[in-house]
Motif scaffolding. Structure first.
Motif, PDB file in Angstrom:
ATOM      1  N   PRO A   1       0.823  -1.211   0.000  1.00  0.00           N
ATOM      2  CA  PRO A   1       0.000   0.000   0.000  1.00  0.00           C
ATOM      3  C   PRO A   1       0.859   1.263   0.000  1.00  0.00           C
ATOM      4  CG  PRO A   1       0.055  -0.961   2.184  1.00  0.00           C
ATOM      5  CD  PRO A   1       0.757  -1.918   1.281  1.00  0.00           C
ATOM      6  N   THR A   2       0.330   2.343  -0.552  1.00  0.00           N
ATOM      7  CA  THR A   2       1.018   3.626  -0.534  1.00  0.00           C
ATOM      8  C   THR A   2       1.039   4.160   0.889  1.00  0.00           C
ATOM      9  OG1 THR A   2       0.381   4.147  -2.796  1.00  0.00           O
ATOM     10  CG2 THR A   2       0.909   6.021  -1.357  1.00  0.00           C
TER      11      THR A   2
ATOM     12  N   LEU B   1       7.365  -6.630   0.577  1.00  0.00           N
ATOM     13  CA  LEU B   1       6.528  -6.387  -0.598  1.00  0.00           C
ATOM     14  C   LEU B   1       7.287  -5.684  -1.716  1.00  0.00           C
ATOM     15  CD1 LEU B   1       3.181  -5.586   1.175  1.00  0.00           C
ATOM     16  CD2 LEU B   1       3.779  -7.621  -0.124  1.00  0.00           C
ATOM     17  N   LEU B   2       8.599  -5.691  -1.636  1.00  0.00           N
ATOM     18  CA  LEU B   2       9.445  -5.263  -2.752  1.00  0.00           C
ATOM     19  C   LEU B   2       9.796  -6.534  -3.510  1.00  0.00           C
ATOM     20  CD1 LEU B   2      11.562  -2.675  -0.892  1.00  0.00           C
ATOM     21  CD2 LEU B   2      10.378  -2.235  -3.032  1.00  0.00           C
ATOM     22  N   VAL B   3       9.247  -6.665  -4.689  1.00  0.00           N
ATOM     23  CA  VAL B   3       9.295  -7.925  -5.415  1.00  0.00           C
ATOM     24  C   VAL B   3      10.095  -7.754  -6.695  1.00  0.00           C
ATOM     25  CG1 VAL B   3       7.841  -9.654  -6.515  1.00  0.00           C
ATOM     26  CG2 VAL B   3       7.019  -8.451  -4.500  1.00  0.00           C
TER      27      VAL B   3
ATOM     28  N   LYS C   1      -1.283 -13.704  -4.789  1.00  0.00           N
ATOM     29  CA  LYS C   1      -1.353 -13.977  -3.348  1.00  0.00           C
ATOM     30  C   LYS C   1      -2.002 -12.811  -2.613  1.00  0.00           C
ATOM     31  CE  LYS C   1       2.509 -17.154  -3.013  1.00  0.00           C
ATOM     32  NZ  LYS C   1       3.846 -17.403  -2.462  1.00  0.00           N
ATOM     33  N   LEU C   2      -1.676 -11.592  -3.024  1.00  0.00           N
ATOM     34  CA  LEU C   2      -2.260 -10.424  -2.378  1.00  0.00           C
ATOM     35  C   LEU C   2      -3.758 -10.326  -2.642  1.00  0.00           C
ATOM     36  CD1 LEU C   2       0.485  -7.758  -3.051  1.00  0.00           C
ATOM     37  CD2 LEU C   2      -0.260  -8.567  -0.821  1.00  0.00           C
ATOM     38  N   ASN C   3      -4.187 -10.738  -3.824  1.00  0.00           N
ATOM     39  CA  ASN C   3      -5.604 -10.648  -4.192  1.00  0.00           C
ATOM     40  C   ASN C   3      -6.430 -11.832  -3.705  1.00  0.00           C
ATOM     41  OD1 ASN C   3      -5.250  -8.193  -5.476  1.00  0.00           O
ATOM     42  ND2 ASN C   3      -4.739  -9.160  -7.426  1.00  0.00           N
TER      43      ASN C   3
ATOM     44  N   THR D   1      -0.203 -10.795   2.437  1.00  0.00           N
ATOM     45  CA  THR D   1      -1.407 -10.084   2.858  1.00  0.00           C
ATOM     46  C   THR D   1      -1.222  -9.491   4.250  1.00  0.00           C
ATOM     47  OG1 THR D   1      -2.708 -11.641   1.538  1.00  0.00           O
ATOM     48  CG2 THR D   1      -3.897 -10.315   3.144  1.00  0.00           C
ATOM     49  N   ILE D   2      -0.619 -10.259   5.131  1.00  0.00           N
ATOM     50  CA  ILE D   2      -0.357  -9.773   6.484  1.00  0.00           C
ATOM     51  C   ILE D   2       0.607  -8.592   6.445  1.00  0.00           C
ATOM     52  CG2 ILE D   2       0.712 -10.391   8.696  1.00  0.00           C
ATOM     53  CD1 ILE D   2      -0.414 -13.272   8.155  1.00  0.00           C
ATOM     54  N   ALA D   3       1.656  -8.683   5.616  1.00  0.00           N
ATOM     55  CA  ALA D   3       2.620  -7.580   5.500  1.00  0.00           C
ATOM     56  C   ALA D   3       1.936  -6.326   4.983  1.00  0.00           C
ATOM     57  CB  ALA D   3       3.770  -7.979   4.582  1.00  0.00           C
ATOM     58  N   ALA D   4       1.068  -6.462   3.994  1.00  0.00           N
ATOM     59  CA  ALA D   4       0.356  -5.299   3.448  1.00  0.00           C
ATOM     60  C   ALA D   4      -0.476  -4.631   4.528  1.00  0.00           C
ATOM     61  CB  ALA D   4      -0.521  -5.718   2.270  1.00  0.00           C
ATOM     62  N   LYS D   5      -1.144  -5.425   5.365  1.00  0.00           N
ATOM     63  CA  LYS D   5      -1.966  -4.878   6.445  1.00  0.00           C
ATOM     64  C   LYS D   5      -1.091  -4.160   7.470  1.00  0.00           C
ATOM     65  CE  LYS D   5      -5.259  -6.152  10.000  1.00  0.00           C
ATOM     66  NZ  LYS D   5      -5.873  -7.198  10.766  1.00  0.00           N
ATOM     67  N   GLU D   6       0.023  -4.767   7.828  1.00  0.00           N
ATOM     68  CA  GLU D   6       0.923  -4.166   8.808  1.00  0.00           C
ATOM     69  C   GLU D   6       1.534  -2.866   8.282  1.00  0.00           C
ATOM     70  OE1 GLU D   6       3.568  -7.425   9.580  1.00  0.00           O
ATOM     71  OE2 GLU D   6       2.229  -8.305  11.064  1.00  0.00           O
ATOM     72  N   ILE D   7       1.853  -2.827   6.988  1.00  0.00           N
ATOM     73  CA  ILE D   7       2.413  -1.613   6.385  1.00  0.00           C
ATOM     74  C   ILE D   7       1.366  -0.501   6.404  1.00  0.00           C
ATOM     75  CG2 ILE D   7       3.227  -0.604   4.220  1.00  0.00           C
ATOM     76  CD1 ILE D   7       4.576  -3.380   3.690  1.00  0.00           C
ATOM     77  N   SER D   8       0.124  -0.835   6.082  1.00  0.00           N
ATOM     78  CA  SER D   8      -0.959   0.159   6.127  1.00  0.00           C
ATOM     79  C   SER D   8      -1.101   0.735   7.528  1.00  0.00           C
ATOM     80  CB  SER D   8      -2.283  -0.457   5.710  1.00  0.00           C
ATOM     81  OG  SER D   8      -2.279  -0.757   4.352  1.00  0.00           O
TER      82      SER D   8
END
Length: 119
Positions: A42-43, A78-80, A91-93, A101-108
């Protein structure tokens, strides 16, 4: 009745028009052994933007990522590398509770906390 004017271009003229309208991007040279990394998380305002592209031998060697990785270390997950983008996007979708998905949530959440701390 409405009149229209159509300009018909040949294939060569069309390619020339496209070439004129395309602006050249960065003139930065990329080393032949550099890889391309894309941020799929996420931004986070003022830190990193979704879809950002970076060049380097590995994530730790990219100077532009020093500050974002210092502020939110989980960004690294999430740097791929460009060859793995489709797999990670799937996987994210998906509805799975996987590491991405967990990393995206934690980054947000970390981004929201940074935003609140700035206020």
């Amino acid at each position: 009745m409405k009149k229209t004017t159509e300009t018909v271009y040949t294939e060569t003229e069309m390619q020339a028009k496209i070439a004129e309208s395309v602006k050249v991007g960065s003139t930065e040279e990329v080393a032949p052994d550099d890889k391309i990394f894309v941020y799929l998380g996420p931004t986070v305002s003022g830190v990193i933007q979704k879809g950002s592209i970076y060049h380097g031998k590995n994530v730790d060697d990219i100077p532009d990522l020093t500050l974002p990785l210092e502020k939110i270390p989980k960004i690294k997950r999430l740097l791929v590398e460009d060859v793995n983008i489709r797999e990670v996007q799937q996987k994210l979708n998906s509805a799975e509770n996987n590491a991405y998905t967990i990393a995206a949530k934690e980054i947000s959440e970390a981004g929201a906390a940074l935003g609140a701390a700035k206020k």
